[in-house]
Every structure is written in structure tokens, then in C-alpha cells.
Design a protein around this motif. Structure first.
Motif, PDB file in Angstrom:
ATOM      1  N   LEU A   9      36.427  61.489  55.914  1.00 30.60           N
ATOM      2  CA  LEU A   9      35.324  60.526  55.956  1.00 30.60           C
ATOM      3  C   LEU A   9      33.969  61.234  55.999  1.00 30.60           C
ATOM      4  O   LEU A   9      33.028  60.846  55.290  1.00 30.60           O
ATOM      5  N   ASP A  10      33.858  62.258  56.831  1.00 32.82           N
ATOM      6  CA  ASP A  10      32.598  62.984  56.936  1.00 32.82           C
ATOM      7  C   ASP A  10      32.215  63.602  55.595  1.00 32.82           C
ATOM      8  O   ASP A  10      31.043  63.597  55.203  1.00 32.82           O
ATOM      9  N   ALA A  11      33.207  64.125  54.881  1.00 33.30           N
ATOM     10  CA  ALA A  11      32.940  64.735  53.576  1.00 33.30           C
ATOM     11  C   ALA A  11      32.504  63.684  52.561  1.00 33.30           C
ATOM     12  O   ALA A  11      31.577  63.907  51.775  1.00 33.30           O
ATOM     13  N   LEU A  12      33.152  62.535  52.574  1.00 39.75           N
ATOM     14  CA  LEU A  12      32.800  61.468  51.633  1.00 39.75           C
ATOM     15  C   LEU A  12      31.397  60.946  51.908  1.00 39.75           C
ATOM     16  O   LEU A  12      30.642  60.609  50.985  1.00 39.75           O
ATOM     17  N   ALA A  13      31.035  60.860  53.192  1.00 44.81           N
ATOM     18  CA  ALA A  13      29.714  60.346  53.548  1.00 44.81           C
ATOM     19  C   ALA A  13      28.600  61.288  53.102  1.00 44.81           C
ATOM     20  O   ALA A  13      27.459  60.861  52.900  1.00 44.81           O
ATOM     21  N   ALA A  14      28.922  62.578  52.944  1.00 47.22           N
ATOM     22  CA  ALA A  14      27.911  63.562  52.561  1.00 47.22           C
ATOM     23  C   ALA A  14      27.630  63.565  51.067  1.00 47.22           C
ATOM     24  O   ALA A  14      26.688  64.214  50.618  1.00 47.22           O
ATOM     25  N   GLY A  15      28.441  62.856  50.297  1.00 55.21           N
ATOM     26  CA  GLY A  15      28.188  62.789  48.865  1.00 55.21           C
ATOM     27  C   GLY A  15      29.474  62.882  48.070  1.00 55.21           C
ATOM     28  O   GLY A  15      30.566  63.021  48.634  1.00 55.21           O
ATOM     29  N   PRO A  16      29.403  62.813  46.738  1.00 56.55           N
ATOM     30  CA  PRO A  16      30.610  62.897  45.918  1.00 56.55           C
ATOM     31  C   PRO A  16      31.368  64.194  46.192  1.00 56.55           C
ATOM     32  O   PRO A  16      30.766  65.269  46.299  1.00 56.55           O
ATOM     33  N   VAL A  17      32.666  64.083  46.344  1.00 57.11           N
ATOM     34  CA  VAL A  17      33.494  65.264  46.576  1.00 57.11           C
ATOM     35  C   VAL A  17      34.824  65.071  45.854  1.00 57.11           C
ATOM     36  O   VAL A  17      35.461  64.018  45.958  1.00 57.11           O
ATOM     37  N   ALA A  18      35.195  66.065  45.096  1.00 55.46           N
ATOM     38  CA  ALA A  18      36.439  65.997  44.335  1.00 55.46           C
ATOM     39  C   ALA A  18      37.632  66.189  45.254  1.00 55.46           C
ATOM     40  O   ALA A  18      37.576  66.966  46.221  1.00 55.46           O
ATOM     41  N   GLY A  19      38.722  65.489  44.945  1.00 52.04           N
ATOM     42  CA  GLY A  19      39.922  65.580  45.754  1.00 52.04           C
ATOM     43  C   GLY A  19      40.449  66.997  45.905  1.00 52.04           C
ATOM     44  O   GLY A  19      40.741  67.441  47.026  1.00 52.04           O
ATOM     45  N   PRO A  20      40.584  67.769  44.790  1.00 55.27           N
ATOM     46  CA  PRO A  20      41.093  69.141  44.919  1.00 55.27           C
ATOM     47  C   PRO A  20      40.201  70.028  45.791  1.00 55.27           C
ATOM     48  O   PRO A  20      40.697  70.815  46.602  1.00 55.27           O
TER      49      PRO A  20
END
Length: 316
Positions: A9-20
């Protein structure tokens, strides 16, 4: 919240992030990342899949993961759309060894207050119970009621409603024309299990009329929705503020008493406290370091550990 899910969640909130890339960063498989994303979507988080990766678009209005996300207090939240009683469920969790767990519900069908009085708990309110295992003697557990009352009152006042605390466990919106001097906004029910020298667990239950319409409440009650002129409160943020304040106060008796005094409606008032064997009338002048009320009768100062407290008019 699961630590990996929180990190996702923290990573998603910081902006677009690829699954890999996220899988590599967290040291988990891509399938694990996908499962966490899907579980968050099921919990109401709006997560978009774009060419650049996952993006968090919106947080749900309410719910366990929603409250945990961004809450600066170490509580795990178990959420129910409807439940007979959050305190009853909390007792089950406590018996299984849980601590720092919050049972939260949108609605209770069997809510209760002190002395097993019925407590109206319709959808739209904040009905929660916190399980904790404090390093307190049983005689000092009332301090958690003081801490919970001060925490709830502070959060409500932050939401723009001028609530005050009535000893031992009510939040009121003051009104000289209302019964007992105010309309009831919230109540606190504290339960415990332990031995003579040691507490096993304590449950602090809070019932708060948040986004509840006036016609769904008892005649002597009110809600944040009513007091805010029909403007709903953000329950997710409200619960977070209650939990954060409670966490700050629960292990600091001096701070809890100071916060309680700051928001008290009872102190400085003439009161009638009904006990099983007598009635005490006088001015409420303080709370002790165990949460008891100090009443000056004019002839003596009485320490009242429990009882029904009624605010009296000055001339009464």
C-alpha cells in the motif's frame, strides 16, 4: 495489517509501481504482490493497473484496512458490517491471547452500556472495542476509561463538535435545557479480567453516534451528523484520531488525567452521585490517579469509584 500488505500500500500511494519491481523490492514473488493487490481491491481500495504499473486511486470510506492505513498507532483492526456486540467479540479475542486489536463495526445489533443498559447502535456510527494488556493493577484500570474518554473527546472536538466529558463514561454536547444538562453523543464501557495483583486484559469499548440521523437516536441523544448540520464526518479519519490519542494516553496516567480535566463537563459542577447504599450531593472537584471522582459535600470530600452521576443545576 500484514506487514507486506502495508508495504504494498505504501508503495502504491507513492506513485505508479510495476508488479515485478515491487516484488523485487519487498523480496516476495510476483504472485504474492498480485494476491495482496487483489485483497486490497476486495477491501475497497481503488487500485488502477496502468502501463507504468499499479496506482492507488482511492481509499475506502470505512473498514479495517482503511483505518489501519495511515493510522499512527499499533493496532490491528477487525471490521464487521454488522455484529451483535464489539465488546463481546473483543472478549473472545482476549480469551485467545490477542492484544492491541480493535473490533470495529458499522452497526451493532446488541450494543450495551454500563449496567447492561441497551445502547442504540445503528449503521453510520462508530462502534469499537480495543483489546489491550496494560501493566496496571486492577484498581487502576479506570484510568483507561479516563484515557478513552479524553481520546474520543479530543477527536470529536477536532471534527468541529464541542463535546465534553461527563464522569465516568459519557460524552455530551452541553445544553442547559436538556435532561442532565446535555445530549449524549458517546459512551464508554470498560471491561477487564485479572487477579488481585495483575490484569490479564482490558477492553475499552466506545459507542459514538457519528453519521447517524437524529430520528434514529433516542430523544436525549445527538450525533456528529446532527451537530455538524447534516455534514457527515469522515469516520475513517475520526477512528484513526481516537486510536492515536488513546495510544498516546493509555500508558501515561498524568497526561490522561490532564486531557480528561481539560474536556470535563463534570468538574466544577454540582452533582448527585447515586450509589447502591447512599446518595452523595456536592461539587465535583477532581479525579484521582485511579479515575475516581472527588466530590466536596461541604462537610467532607468523598472519593467515588463508581456510581450514576447526575449534573444538577446550581440552585438545585
Amino acid at each position: 495489517m500484514n506487514d507486506t500488505r502495508r508495504a504494498v500500500l505504501d508503495a502504491l500511494a507513492a506513485g505508479p509501481v510495476a508488479g515485478p519491481a515491487l516484488a523485487d523490492r519487498l523480496g516476495v514473488s510476483r504472485a504474492a504482490v498480485w494476491k495482496h493487490v487483489e485483497s486490497l481491491r476486495e477491501a475497497g481500495f481503488a487500485i488502477e493497473s496502468t502501463d507504468e504499473g499499479y496506482v492507488l486511486d482511492a481509499i475506502p470510506e470505512f473498514g479495517g484496512l482503511a483505518v489501519e492505513y495511515g493510522c499512527e498507532a499499533p493496532f490491528e483492526v477487525e471490521y464487521h458490517d454488522s455484529i451483535p456486540s464489539t465488546n463481546d467479540r473483543a472478549r473472545e479475542l482476549a480469551a485467545d491471547g490477542a492484544t492491541d486489536v480493535v473490533v470495529l463495526a458499522d452497526e451493532q445489533t446488541g450494543g450495551r452500556g454500563r449496567l447492561d443498559r441497551a445502547w442504540s447502535s445503528p449503521s453510520g456510527g462508530v462502534w469499537l472495542s480495543v483489546v489491550c494488556r496494560p501493566a496496571l493493577a486492577p484498581s487502576r484500570v479506570s484510568l483507561l476509561t479516563i484515557a478513552a474518554g479524553a481520546a474520543a473527546c479530543g477527536a470529536v472536538r477536532e471534527a468541529g463538535v464541542d463535546a465534553r466529558i461527563k464522569w465516568p463514561n459519557d460524552l455530551l454536547v452541553l445544553d442547559p435545557d436538556a435532561e442532565r444538562g446535555g445530549r449524549k453523543l458517546a459512551g464508554i464501557l470498560t471491561e477487564m479480567e485479572g487477579e488481585a495483583e495483575r490484569v490479564s486484559w482490558v477492553i475499552s469499548g466506545l459507542g459514538l453516534n457519528a453519521n447517524v440521523a437524529g430520528d434514529a437516536l433516542p430523544a436525549d441523544a445527538t450525533s456528529l451528523l446532527v451537530e455538524r448540520g447534516g455534514d457527515p464526518v469522515d469516520r475513517r479519519v475520526l477512528v484513526q484520531r481516537v486510536l492515536e490519542r488513546f495510544d498516546d494516553l493509555r500508558d501515561d496516567p498524568d497526561a490522561a488525567r490532564a486531557a480528561w480535566r481539560e474536556h470535563a463537563a463534570t468538574l466544577g459542577r454540582r452533582v448527585r452521585v447515586t450509589l447502591p447504599s447512599e446518595t452523595i450531593v456536592g461539587e465535583a472537584v477532581d479525579v484521582t490517579d485511579t479515575g475516581a471522582l472527588v466530590v466536596d459535600t461541604g462537610a467532607e470530600r468523598r472519593i467515588v469509584h463508581a456510581g450514576d452521576c447526575e449534573h444538577l443545576r446550581p440552585a438545585e
